[in-house]
Write a protein that holds these residues in place. Structure first.
Motif, PDB file in Angstrom:
ATOM      1  N   PHE A   8     -29.330  26.140  33.141  1.00  0.00           N
ATOM      2  CA  PHE A   8     -30.022  27.149  32.159  1.00  0.00           C
ATOM      3  C   PHE A   8     -29.562  28.082  32.005  1.00  0.00           C
ATOM      4  CE2 PHE A   8     -32.484  27.728  36.122  1.00  0.00           C
ATOM      5  CZ  PHE A   8     -32.587  29.302  36.006  1.00  0.00           C
ATOM      6  N   TYR A   9     -29.796  28.914  30.717  1.00  0.00           N
ATOM      7  CA  TYR A   9     -29.167  30.368  30.585  1.00  0.00           C
ATOM      8  C   TYR A   9     -29.878  31.268  31.350  1.00  0.00           C
ATOM      9  CZ  TYR A   9     -28.118  34.498  28.363  1.00  0.00           C
ATOM     10  OH  TYR A   9     -27.751  35.672  27.944  1.00  0.00           O
ATOM     11  N   LEU A  10     -29.342  32.061  31.967  1.00  0.00           N
ATOM     12  CA  LEU A  10     -29.986  33.275  33.104  1.00  0.00           C
ATOM     13  C   LEU A  10     -29.236  34.345  32.676  1.00  0.00           C
ATOM     14  CD1 LEU A  10     -32.113  34.273  35.044  1.00  0.00           C
ATOM     15  CD2 LEU A  10     -30.978  33.408  36.676  1.00  0.00           C
ATOM     16  N   ILE A  15     -31.927  39.035  37.197  1.00  0.00           N
ATOM     17  CA  ILE A  15     -31.854  39.080  38.915  1.00  0.00           C
ATOM     18  C   ILE A  15     -32.321  40.135  39.435  1.00  0.00           C
ATOM     19  CG2 ILE A  15     -30.291  38.385  40.869  1.00  0.00           C
ATOM     20  CD1 ILE A  15     -28.656  36.518  39.057  1.00  0.00           C
ATOM     21  N   ALA A  16     -33.573  40.222  40.078  1.00  0.00           N
ATOM     22  CA  ALA A  16     -34.068  41.356  40.545  1.00  0.00           C
ATOM     23  C   ALA A  16     -33.299  41.896  41.820  1.00  0.00           C
ATOM     24  CB  ALA A  16     -35.561  41.125  41.093  1.00  0.00           C
ATOM     25  N   ASN A 296     -40.600  31.361  43.992  1.00  0.00           N
ATOM     26  CA  ASN A 296     -40.085  32.262  43.150  1.00  0.00           C
ATOM     27  C   ASN A 296     -39.053  31.642  42.080  1.00  0.00           C
ATOM     28  OD1 ASN A 296     -41.152  34.264  45.038  1.00  0.00           O
ATOM     29  ND2 ASN A 296     -39.291  35.470  44.984  1.00  0.00           N
ATOM     30  N   PHE A 297     -38.600  32.111  41.100  1.00  0.00           N
ATOM     31  CA  PHE A 297     -37.640  31.704  40.132  1.00  0.00           C
ATOM     32  C   PHE A 297     -36.229  31.635  40.617  1.00  0.00           C
ATOM     33  CE2 PHE A 297     -41.226  33.047  37.715  1.00  0.00           C
ATOM     34  CZ  PHE A 297     -41.451  32.268  36.765  1.00  0.00           C
ATOM     35  N   HIS A 298     -35.817  30.549  40.679  1.00  0.00           N
ATOM     36  CA  HIS A 298     -34.474  29.939  41.276  1.00  0.00           C
ATOM     37  C   HIS A 298     -33.256  30.152  40.449  1.00  0.00           C
ATOM     38  CE1 HIS A 298     -36.974  29.318  44.345  1.00  0.00           C
ATOM     39  NE2 HIS A 298     -37.601  28.240  44.068  1.00  0.00           N
ATOM     40  N   LEU A 299     -31.985  29.925  40.959  1.00  0.00           N
ATOM     41  CA  LEU A 299     -30.863  29.979  40.186  1.00  0.00           C
ATOM     42  C   LEU A 299     -30.595  28.715  39.702  1.00  0.00           C
ATOM     43  CD1 LEU A 299     -28.542  32.248  42.336  1.00  0.00           C
ATOM     44  CD2 LEU A 299     -29.895  32.976  40.589  1.00  0.00           C
ATOM     45  N   PHE A 334     -36.086  39.098  44.818  1.00  0.00           N
ATOM     46  CA  PHE A 334     -37.160  40.193  44.895  1.00  0.00           C
ATOM     47  C   PHE A 334     -37.722  39.905  43.463  1.00  0.00           C
ATOM     48  CE2 PHE A 334     -34.046  42.572  47.491  1.00  0.00           C
ATOM     49  CZ  PHE A 334     -34.920  42.545  48.747  1.00  0.00           C
ATOM     50  N   GLY A 335     -38.019  38.604  42.731  1.00  0.00           N
ATOM     51  CA  GLY A 335     -38.297  38.741  41.426  1.00  0.00           C
ATOM     52  C   GLY A 335     -39.800  38.076  41.533  1.00  0.00           C
ATOM     53  N   ASP A 336     -40.203  37.643  40.324  1.00  0.00           N
ATOM     54  CA  ASP A 336     -41.522  37.237  40.043  1.00  0.00           C
ATOM     55  C   ASP A 336     -42.041  35.763  40.758  1.00  0.00           C
ATOM     56  OD1 ASP A 336     -42.499  39.529  38.732  1.00  0.00           O
ATOM     57  OD2 ASP A 336     -41.358  38.751  37.016  1.00  0.00           O
ATOM     58  N   ALA A 337     -43.053  35.568  40.664  1.00  0.00           N
ATOM     59  CA  ALA A 337     -43.649  34.065  41.333  1.00  0.00           C
ATOM     60  C   ALA A 337     -44.184  33.130  40.209  1.00  0.00           C
ATOM     61  CB  ALA A 337     -44.633  34.540  42.307  1.00  0.00           C
TER      62      ALA A 337
END
Length: 351
Positions: A8-10, A15-16, A296-299, A334-337
């Motif tokens: 997906f596009y990130l 990225i925190a 968390n949100f992954h790569l 270190f990002g959101d959940a």
């Protein structure tokens, strides 16, 4: 099943690079896997999604300062070690760069020479086996000379090492944090217990797999690196009682999930045990123990997003990630959940 299916596009800026000042101050995306709905909330709202009688399972591993910067005794050239796994007699399995300098027989020193390491073997995966020489207590020397092995996607230095530890970390052994747990404060855990939520712990020492990208085209061909885990009798009893009474078992992070699904029987019963797991969870897997997942949100194209896609509908997960990007959620350690659970958003706002 193709790895490309999990792309997906990130945008890189999502990225925190550093933790928030307040551990519990992040956002929380709630995904109702039964209603196929997505809700935007704050992490503090987790309190409303978990009921009395539910059990939160957390990974109490503690990250070691596993990154060592040193130099060759012969040439003075610089070297970097990443400690992966302790072996017997002061030997460790490590990653090293630049690898061309780490030939068998070479000796390196760290700090003022209080720690030395000789390369004694090369692993099939291209890592190294080293033998450390030192006077004193190895963990104390490592605490003095080592630094936190932050993932390569994080380029900023971490001022406070404890921000890459959970507040309940206990047993040393990981080279990366179980990052879903970084959001919790002691006060929040206490308030959940006061509500009647059970708190239980497993241990999984996060290893090489965290840093290892998927390098095959077909998902089924990827091989996970094994990691050491433990689950106590107390934790097993709590989980089994929760299941028997109709409560939900909510796993905090993919590492806790992998422990529970490794030890769980087909009827959802778990027992006290320890060992090594290389379980690889991707769509098509049938979960035995876990009823809810906080993560968390992954790569893109990572084994972690594959696990999350196995727990929920893959199309729903990709929709949730598309929404996370459009709403500027913060990604990775270190990002959101995100909370994935049946009926999790009944009190929330559908978007």
């Amino acid at each position: 099943m193709k790895v490309q299916d999990f792309d997906f596009y990130l945008p890189e800026e999502l990225i925190a690079q550093s933790p928030l000042s307040d551990r519990a101050g992040s956002r929380l995306m709630v995904v109702d896997t039964e209603a196929n709905k997505i809700y935007d909330k704050q992490f503090a709202d987790l309190y409303d999604s978990i009921k009395s009688g539910d059990t939160l399972v957390l990974n109490d591993t503690r990250v070691i300062p596993a990154r060592l910067l040193g130099r060759s005794i012969d040439t003075g050239s610089k070297i970097e070690f990443l400690l992966l796994k302790p072996l017997e007699d002061d030997r460790w399995e490590i990653l090293v760069k630049p690898g061309k300098k780490a030939k068998v027989g070479r000796v390196f020193e760290f700090g003022n020479g209080s720690l030395k390491a000789e390369i004694i073997d090369i692993t099939p995966a291209g890592g190294r086996i080293v033998h450390f020489q030192y006077n004193g207590i190895f963990n104390e020397i490592l605490d003095e000379l080592g630094s936190m092995p932050l993932p390569p996607y994080i380029t900023e230095q971490l001022e406070d090492k404890e921000r890459y530890q959970t507040v309940y970390s206990k047993y040393r052994g990981s080279v990366a944090a179980p990052t879903a747990g970084l959001h919790f404060t002691k006060e929040m855990l206490d308030s959940l217990q006061d509500k009647g939520v059970n708190i239980a712990y497993v241990t999984l020492h996060v290893g090489l797999g965290t840093f290892r990208p998927v390098q095959v085209d077909d998902v089924e061909e990827h091989v996970m690196h094994s990691e050491y885990y433990e689950i106590s009798k107390d934790t097993a009893d709590i989980i089994n009682r929760t299941k028997a009474s109709g409560g939900r078992v909510i796993s905090v992070g993919t590492t806790s999930t992998r422990v529970l699904e490794t030890v769980g029987q087909f009827d959802g019963i778990v027992t006290e045990t320890s060992g090594w797991t290389d379980i690889f969870i991707y769509p098509g897997y049938k979960f035995k123990v876990v009823d809810g997942l906080l993560t968390n949100f992954h790569l893109p194209k990572s084994t972690l997003i594959m696990l999350v896609s196995a727990f929920a509908n893959q199309d729903l997960i990709l929709k949730a990630y598309e929404h996370a990007v459009s709403e500027r959620y913060r990604f990775f350690s270190f990002g959101d959940a995100m909370l994935l659970m049946k009926g999790a958003g009944k009190n929330g706002r559908n978007i």
